[in-house]
Design a protein around this motif. Structure first.
Motif, PDB file in Angstrom:
ATOM      1  N   SER A 157       5.881   5.820   3.974  1.00 25.26           N
ATOM      2  CA  SER A 157       5.368   6.433   5.201  1.00 25.26           C
ATOM      3  C   SER A 157       5.439   5.458   6.365  1.00 25.26           C
ATOM      4  O   SER A 157       5.868   5.814   7.469  1.00 25.26           O
ATOM      5  CB  SER A 157       3.921   6.892   4.988  1.00 25.26           C
ATOM      6  OG  SER A 157       3.364   7.386   6.180  1.00 25.26           O
ATOM      7  N   VAL A 158       5.036   4.219   6.126  1.00 23.23           N
ATOM      8  CA  VAL A 158       5.100   3.191   7.174  1.00 23.23           C
ATOM      9  C   VAL A 158       6.542   2.995   7.634  1.00 23.23           C
ATOM     10  O   VAL A 158       6.829   2.922   8.833  1.00 23.23           O
ATOM     11  CB  VAL A 158       4.509   1.863   6.656  1.00 23.23           C
ATOM     12  CG1 VAL A 158       4.815   0.730   7.636  1.00 23.23           C
ATOM     13  CG2 VAL A 158       3.005   1.989   6.450  1.00 23.23           C
ATOM     14  N   ARG A 159       7.466   2.942   6.686  1.00 23.58           N
ATOM     15  CA  ARG A 159       8.873   2.736   7.040  1.00 23.58           C
ATOM     16  C   ARG A 159       9.390   3.876   7.913  1.00 23.58           C
ATOM     17  O   ARG A 159      10.040   3.641   8.948  1.00 23.58           O
ATOM     18  CB  ARG A 159       9.729   2.639   5.769  1.00 23.58           C
ATOM     19  CG  ARG A 159      11.191   2.272   6.036  1.00 23.58           C
ATOM     20  CD  ARG A 159      12.019   2.365   4.779  1.00 23.58           C
ATOM     21  NE  ARG A 159      12.218   3.755   4.367  1.00 23.58           N
ATOM     22  CZ  ARG A 159      13.106   4.579   4.928  1.00 23.58           C
ATOM     23  NH1 ARG A 159      13.845   4.172   5.952  1.00 23.58           N
ATOM     24  NH2 ARG A 159      13.239   5.812   4.491  1.00 23.58           N
ATOM     25  N   ARG A 172      -4.650   6.641  10.702  1.00 21.68           N
ATOM     26  CA  ARG A 172      -4.571   7.377   9.440  1.00 21.68           C
ATOM     27  C   ARG A 172      -4.078   6.488   8.299  1.00 21.68           C
ATOM     28  O   ARG A 172      -4.548   6.587   7.162  1.00 21.68           O
ATOM     29  CB  ARG A 172      -3.639   8.581   9.606  1.00 21.68           C
ATOM     30  CG  ARG A 172      -4.222   9.713  10.429  1.00 21.68           C
ATOM     31  CD  ARG A 172      -5.410  10.355   9.738  1.00 21.68           C
ATOM     32  NE  ARG A 172      -5.761  11.636  10.320  1.00 21.68           N
ATOM     33  CZ  ARG A 172      -6.786  12.375   9.941  1.00 21.68           C
ATOM     34  NH1 ARG A 172      -7.569  11.940   8.964  1.00 21.68           N
ATOM     35  NH2 ARG A 172      -7.042  13.527  10.508  1.00 21.68           N
ATOM     36  N   LEU A 173      -3.110   5.635   8.598  1.00 24.96           N
ATOM     37  CA  LEU A 173      -2.610   4.714   7.577  1.00 24.96           C
ATOM     38  C   LEU A 173      -3.702   3.748   7.132  1.00 24.96           C
ATOM     39  O   LEU A 173      -3.856   3.461   5.939  1.00 24.96           O
ATOM     40  CB  LEU A 173      -1.397   3.947   8.111  1.00 24.96           C
ATOM     41  CG  LEU A 173      -0.123   4.781   8.334  1.00 24.96           C
ATOM     42  CD1 LEU A 173       0.909   3.963   9.105  1.00 24.96           C
ATOM     43  CD2 LEU A 173       0.446   5.250   7.000  1.00 24.96           C
ATOM     44  N   ALA A 174      -4.468   3.229   8.091  1.00 26.94           N
ATOM     45  CA  ALA A 174      -5.571   2.332   7.743  1.00 26.94           C
ATOM     46  C   ALA A 174      -6.626   3.061   6.917  1.00 26.94           C
ATOM     47  O   ALA A 174      -7.225   2.479   6.005  1.00 26.94           O
ATOM     48  CB  ALA A 174      -6.193   1.759   9.019  1.00 26.94           C
ATOM     49  N   ALA A 208      -2.653   6.670  16.667  1.00 24.48           N
ATOM     50  CA  ALA A 208      -3.257   7.723  15.845  1.00 24.48           C
ATOM     51  C   ALA A 208      -2.715   7.670  14.420  1.00 24.48           C
ATOM     52  O   ALA A 208      -3.468   7.817  13.453  1.00 24.48           O
ATOM     53  CB  ALA A 208      -2.992   9.091  16.464  1.00 24.48           C
ATOM     54  N   PHE A 209      -1.394   7.438  14.284  1.00 19.45           N
ATOM     55  CA  PHE A 209      -0.809   7.324  12.953  1.00 19.45           C
ATOM     56  C   PHE A 209      -1.317   6.062  12.258  1.00 19.45           C
ATOM     57  O   PHE A 209      -1.577   6.054  11.048  1.00 19.45           O
ATOM     58  CB  PHE A 209       0.724   7.284  13.032  1.00 19.45           C
ATOM     59  CG  PHE A 209       1.350   8.582  13.450  1.00 19.45           C
ATOM     60  CD1 PHE A 209       0.644   9.778  13.365  1.00 19.45           C
ATOM     61  CD2 PHE A 209       2.643   8.621  13.934  1.00 19.45           C
ATOM     62  CE1 PHE A 209       1.222  10.985  13.748  1.00 19.45           C
ATOM     63  CE2 PHE A 209       3.234   9.820  14.326  1.00 19.45           C
ATOM     64  CZ  PHE A 209       2.513  11.005  14.230  1.00 19.45           C
TER      65      PHE A 209
END
Length: 457
Positions: free
Chosen positions: A164-166, A195-197, A191-192
């Motif tokens: 997802s990060v990539r 959510r990842l954090a 914002a993304f």
């Protein structure tokens, strides 16, 4: 004369209201847009309008309408031409299933979303821009990572999170020679990143709570620069639970109060924009004002455990009385003596109730939590609180059974079952009330699942 233009304008207004957190207004606009699309037999427009409503009903907290909208959209899902719209449909179904307690079903929907987006991306032509597809796939993988964590599969979550990060960073990477994880994350919109954090925090919560708390703090910091205030409230509630497990009661209290205030500010803005709630939307308003119930319950329990009964009562009253009070305060004939006890448009405090109750009246004021119930016995000049060893689930079951037995006119069985709520909820409180004020007139203020119990019986 221009129905398509009108439908698009209504849809745009719906999106605008949704961004402003005016969810019920947004639903109204999307419903009107759907009607216009239906009149022109534009099934893609109908499906898109219904699709947007699913997430709004879920966000408000109305389970029945959420699944009704999802089922209605299913009939037209093949009319959703854009991959982003199909992703939204599958993703909302996944989130709704999780909130109902079925994470395995949620994973099934999310797997479908991921496979659909991967297939679309693999068939994207050279003349097409795949950036939006990559972003959607990154979002879908992040969501699936969260479901894997719900199902206690951290290894699968970690794989999805890395991919997802990539994907989310690819289109925004301003330095193709720097492929480090730190640089990738720095290019992702805030914002993304929030959510990842959040997913990172959920992954760490069972093994390293301090690090999980730090990740949630990072997510809150990223979210503070966005319009997603409800996300901040959700993150605060998650962090409050970790602080509770760490024994930091002061931090728990601060986070719960902050989360409640965010949701309360949204409610105030919604009421200001709408004035008096429309009758047709009463069902939605009730669910909307119940969103913070869990936060209120946790804060009430904390205050009771700390011996702060007045503060516990204050939040129990705030949890249920704000919207009715708003309507009452619009009345031009409201007695001045009543207004004098209103503090900044907030409900009565415990001392206010003790001062204003008529002589000869005793209030039994209930607050139902998951595993226990508090009841305040309040009269003119006095109050006392009891903790009862009965929670939400058995009370809800008693209410359901009694309503069913009443429909069947089964008097003998009804009289047997009705003794259960009396013994567990009322007997001790009534005994205290009679001791305090013999022959008092009892006024019962029920909470949650108690509504529907036959108090007179």
């Amino acid at each position: 004369h221009y129905p398509t233009l009108l439908a698009r304008a209504l849809t745009s207004r719906g999106f605008f209201f949704m961004a402003q957190r005016r969810d019920i207004d947004a639903i109204t606009e999307y419903s009107e847009a759907q009607s216009v699309y239906e009149s022109t037999h534009d099934m893609e427009g109908v499906a898109a309008a219904r699709n947007n409503a699913i997430g709004l009903y879920r966000r408000i907290g109305h389970e029945q309408l959420t699944w009704s909208a999802a089922y209605q959209t299913l009939r037209h899902v093949n009319d959703l031409a854009e991959a982003q719209s199909r992703h939204l449909y599958l993703g909302e179904n996944a989130l709704s299933a999780i909130e109902l307690g079925y994470p395995s079903v949620g994973l099934h929907y999310q797997d479908m979303a991921v496979r659909m987006l991967e297939d679309e991306l693999s068939h994207a032509g050279d003349d097409e821009s795949p950036g939006q597809l990559r972003t959607n796939l990154g979002i879908a993988l992040r969501a699936r990572a969260g479901i894997h964590l719900e199902l206690h599969d951290p290894a699968a979550a970690e794989v999805d999170l890395a991919e997802s990060v990539r994907l989310l960073a690819d289109d925004l990477n301003d330095d193709p020679n720097d492929d480090s994880p730190k640089h990738r994350i720095a290019t992702i919109p805030r914002a993304f990143r929030a959510r990842l954090a959040e997913i990172d925090a959920q992954r760490l919560s069972s093994t390293n709570r301090p690090q999980a708390i730090a990740k949630l703090s990072e997510a809150i910091r990223y979210s503070s620069d966005t319009v997603f205030q409800t996300l901040i409230a959700s993150l605060l509630l998650q962090r409050a639970e970790l602080y509770r497990l760490e024994g930091n009661r002061a931090a728990v209290t601060d986070d719960l109060k902050h989360a409640i205030q965010i949701l309360r500010d949204e409610e105030k803005a919604a009421l200001k924009a709408n004035g008096q709630a429309k009758t047709a939307a009463e069902e939605l308003w009730s669910a909307y004002f119940s969103r913070a119930r869990d936060a209120y319950q946790r804060l009430i329990r904390l205050y009771v455990e700390d011996g702060s009964n007045a503060e516990a009562f204050e939040y129990a009253e705030k949890a249920r009385a704000y919207e009715p009070l708003h309507l009452v305060l619009q009345r031009p004939d409201l007695p001045r003596s009543f207004r004098e006890h209103i503090h900044a448009d907030e409900p009565f405090r415990l001392e206010d109730v003790k001062q204003t109750l008529p002589a000869g009246v005793v209030l039994l004021y209930y607050s139902v939590l998951e595993s226990q119930t508090y009841v305040w016995i309040i009269g003119r000049g006095f109050s006392e609180r009891l903790t009862l060893d009965v929670g939400e689930k058995p009370i809800r079951e008693w209410t359901r059974k009694l309503q069913r037995l009443a429909e069947l006119r089964n008097g003998d069985r009804f009289n047997t079952v009705v003794s259960l709520p009396y013994d567990h909820l009322f007997a001790e409180a009534i005994a205290i009330a009679e001791k305090r004020l013999p022959d008092a007139k009892l006024v019962i203020v029920p909470d949650g699942p108690m509504h529907g119990l036959p108090f007179c019986a």
